[in-house]
Write a protein that holds these residues in place. Structure first.
Motif, PDB file in Angstrom:
ATOM      1  N   THR A  34      55.385  -6.693  74.874  1.00 17.39           N
ATOM      2  CA  THR A  34      55.708  -6.628  76.299  1.00 17.39           C
ATOM      3  C   THR A  34      55.449  -7.962  76.976  1.00 17.39           C
ATOM      4  N   ARG A  37      58.093 -10.448  76.167  1.00 16.40           N
ATOM      5  CA  ARG A  37      59.312 -10.171  76.930  1.00 16.40           C
ATOM      6  C   ARG A  37      59.172 -10.654  78.376  1.00 16.40           C
ATOM      7  N   HIS A  38      58.004 -10.448  78.974  1.00 18.58           N
ATOM      8  CA  HIS A  38      57.764 -10.943  80.335  1.00 18.58           C
ATOM      9  C   HIS A  38      57.869 -12.463  80.388  1.00 18.58           C
ATOM     10  N   ALA A  40      59.695 -14.362  78.449  1.00 13.18           N
ATOM     11  CA  ALA A  40      61.110 -14.727  78.346  1.00 13.18           C
ATOM     12  C   ALA A  40      61.832 -14.475  79.659  1.00 13.18           C
ATOM     13  N   GLU A  41      61.528 -13.338  80.296  1.00  6.37           N
ATOM     14  CA  GLU A  41      62.176 -13.013  81.571  1.00  6.37           C
ATOM     15  C   GLU A  41      61.767 -13.972  82.676  1.00  6.37           C
ATOM     16  N   ALA A  42      60.570 -14.547  82.567  1.00  7.72           N
ATOM     17  CA  ALA A  42      60.121 -15.511  83.568  1.00  7.72           C
ATOM     18  C   ALA A  42      60.758 -16.878  83.389  1.00  7.72           C
ATOM     19  N   GLY A  43      61.464 -17.075  82.276  1.00  9.26           N
ATOM     20  CA  GLY A  43      62.188 -18.317  82.066  1.00  9.26           C
ATOM     21  C   GLY A  43      61.490 -19.333  81.195  1.00  9.26           C
ATOM     22  N   GLN A 143      51.419  -8.354  88.570  1.00  8.95           N
ATOM     23  CA  GLN A 143      52.588  -8.471  89.439  1.00  8.95           C
ATOM     24  C   GLN A 143      52.238  -8.050  90.862  1.00  8.95           C
ATOM     25  N   VAL A 159      54.012 -15.582  85.379  1.00 16.46           N
ATOM     26  CA  VAL A 159      54.436 -14.560  84.424  1.00 16.46           C
ATOM     27  C   VAL A 159      53.651 -13.290  84.734  1.00 16.46           C
TER      28      VAL A 159
END
Length: 378
Positions: A34, A37-38, A40-43, A143, A159
Motif C-alpha cells: 500500500t 502504491r501511495h 507512486a501515486e504521489a509522483g 492524510q 506521501v
C-alpha cells in the motif's frame, strides 16, 4: 513473568492483544504494498532529480521515525551522509517538540519528515525553515493532517501514510511494525529514485513477500516449537537480552528490537555490534547477571520470590563484510560463562529482504513477550 502456556493459545492471545499488535505485524507485507502504491501515486516514480543530494536529513518523533533514520543510514552507506534530527522540548507531546536544521543545511540537501501523527507544529516549522533555505522537503504523514496540509505543494512533496482499515478509528501505535513500514517504504522509493540506495519496485515487492512469509512462520496459530518468534520470546523469559549484531543490516534491526522490547513489552535490553560487543558486554557475563550466578539460591522459594534476571545473548546476523565473522568468538564467550545464546540469521535474498526478515521475527517476539507478560500480570 511470562505465561508460556499462552503462547500456544491463539484465542487467548487474540483476547490479550487489545492494541492489535499481532494484526499489525501480520499486515506488514500488505502495508509495504500500500505504501509503495501511495508513493507512486504521489509522483515519486516520475521525479527527475538533477543529482544525488549532498546529505539526507530525517526528522520525526517516536520509535518508528528513529528506526527509519537508522535503517536509511545503514542502507545508504557511504553514498550520502544521513543525519537524524533529534527533537527537543519539555515533553514528548506533539505540541511541545521542536526540530532545527543544522547550520550547514542548504539547497543541495534533502529533508525527509516521517511521522505517524502529523499534528506536530514543530515539524511544520521545520519544513518552512527548510523551504527558506532551499532544501528539498518530502514528508510521509497521515492524510489530511496539519503537517500534510502545511507541506503539500508549496513547501514540498507529501506521501500519505499507508494505514490499515482498523486504524482509521484508532491511534497508530508508533512502535508497531505497520507504522515502521508505512513510513519507511515511501522513503525507500524516493531514495532509490535520487540514487542514494537501491530499492526498485521489484525489490519492494520481494520485501513484501518476505514479510508475508515470515508472518506465516511467526503467526499465533503456529506452535512454539516451529515458530522462531515464539521460541525467542520463551527463551527471553526472565532474561536480560544482550543483543549482539553482525552485518550492516542487522545493526539497526537489533537497535529497533531493543527499543520495541522497552516500549511494547516493558523489557530492558542492551545492544551492541560485533566484535565490539564482546569487550563491552563481557563483564556482564561474569557478574551478577551471569547464568551461573548465586549457586547458593538453589533452595529459594521460586514461587513466592521473583526470579532474578539472567543475561541471554541474542545474536542477529546479516552477511558480514568480506565474509569475516566474529560469531564463533561470540559463541565461545557466551558458553564459557554458561550463558545461553539465541541466534537469528535470515534466508538468502537482497539486503532489504534480510533486514525485513530480522525485523519481522524480532517484532513478533517482542509482541509475544508483551502479550504474555500483560496476561501474567493480570
Amino acid at each position: 513473568m511470562l505465561d508460556e502456556s499462552l503462547l500456544d493459545a491463539p484465542d487467548a492471545l487474540a483476547r490479550a492483544d487489545r492494541r492489535g499488535l499481532l494484526r499489525g505485524a501480520a499486515e506488514a507485507g500488505a502495508r509495504v504494498r500500500t505504501a509503495a502504491r501511495h508513493a507512486a501515486e504521489a509522483g515519486i516514480a516520475e521525479l527527475k532529480p538533477e543529482g544525488r543530494p549532498r546529505s539526507v536529513l530525517i526528522a520525526g518523533p517516536g520509535t518508528a521515525a528513529t528506526g527509519v533514520a537508522d535503517l536509511v543510514s545503514a542502507l545508504a552507506g557511504a553514498t550520502a551522509p544521513v543525519t537524524r534530527l533529534a527533537p527537543t522540548g519539555v515533553a514528548p507531546a506533539a505540541g511541545a517538540l521542536r526540530w532545527a536544521l543544522p547550520g550547514w543545511a542548504g539547497s543541495v540537501d534533502l529533508l525527509l519528515i516521517a511521522t505517524t501523527d502529523g499534528s506536530e507544529p514543530g515539524l511544520a516549522l521545520l519544513a518552512e525553515q527548510a523551504y527558506r533555505r532551499g532544501c528539498t522537503v518530502v514528508a510521509v504523514a497521515p492524510q489530511h493532517s496539519p503537517l500534510s496540509e502545511a507541506v503539500d505543494g508549496t513547501h514540498g512533496l507529501v506521501v500519505p501514510m499507508a494505514t490499515a482499515p482498523h486504524e482509521m478509528y484508532e491511534e497508530t501505535q508508533a512502535a508497531s511494525p505497520g507504522a515502521l513500514w508505512a513510513l519507511f517504504t515511501p522513503l525507500l522509493a524516493l531514495l532509490d529514485r535520487v540514487g542514494v540506495l537501491e530499492a526498485p519496485p521489484e525489490t519492494l515487492a520481494k520485501v513484501a513477500d518476505r514479510l508475508d512469509a515470515t508472518a506465516e512462520r511467526c503467526g499465533p496459530a503456529i506452535a512454539t516449537y516451529s515458530n522462531p518468534a515464539k521460541t525467542l520470546a520463551a527463551e527471553l523469559a526472565d532474561s536480560l537480552p544482550l543483543i549482539w549484531t553482525e552485518g550492516a543490516g542487522a545493526a539497526p534491526a537489533g537497535r529497533r528490537f531493543a527499543a520495541v522490547l522497552a516500549e511494547l513489552a516493558g523489557r530492558p535490553a542492551l545492544v551492541a555490534e560485533l566484535p565490539e560487543a564482546l569487550p563491552a558486554h563481557g563483564v556482564l557475563l561474569a557478574g551478577a547477571l551471569a547464568a551461573g550466578a548465586d549457586p547458593e539460591d538453589f533452595f529459594r522459594d521460586r514461587v513466592a520470590e521473583q526470579q532474578a534476571l539472567r543475561a541471554r545473548v541474542v545474536l542477529l546476523r546479516d552477511r558480514p563484510a568480506g565474509g569475516l565473522t566474529a560469531a564463533p568468538a561470540a559463541r565461545e564467550l557466551a558458553l564459557s560463562h554458561d550463558t545461553p545464546i539465541s541466534e537469528l540469521e535470515p534466508e538468502e535474498g537482497t539486503e532489504l529482504e534480510s533486514i525485513a526478515e530480522l525485523l519481522a521475527v524480532t517484532d513478533f517476539a517482542a509482541i509475544y513477550l508483551a502479550l504474555t507478560a500483560s496476561r501474567a500480570q493480570a
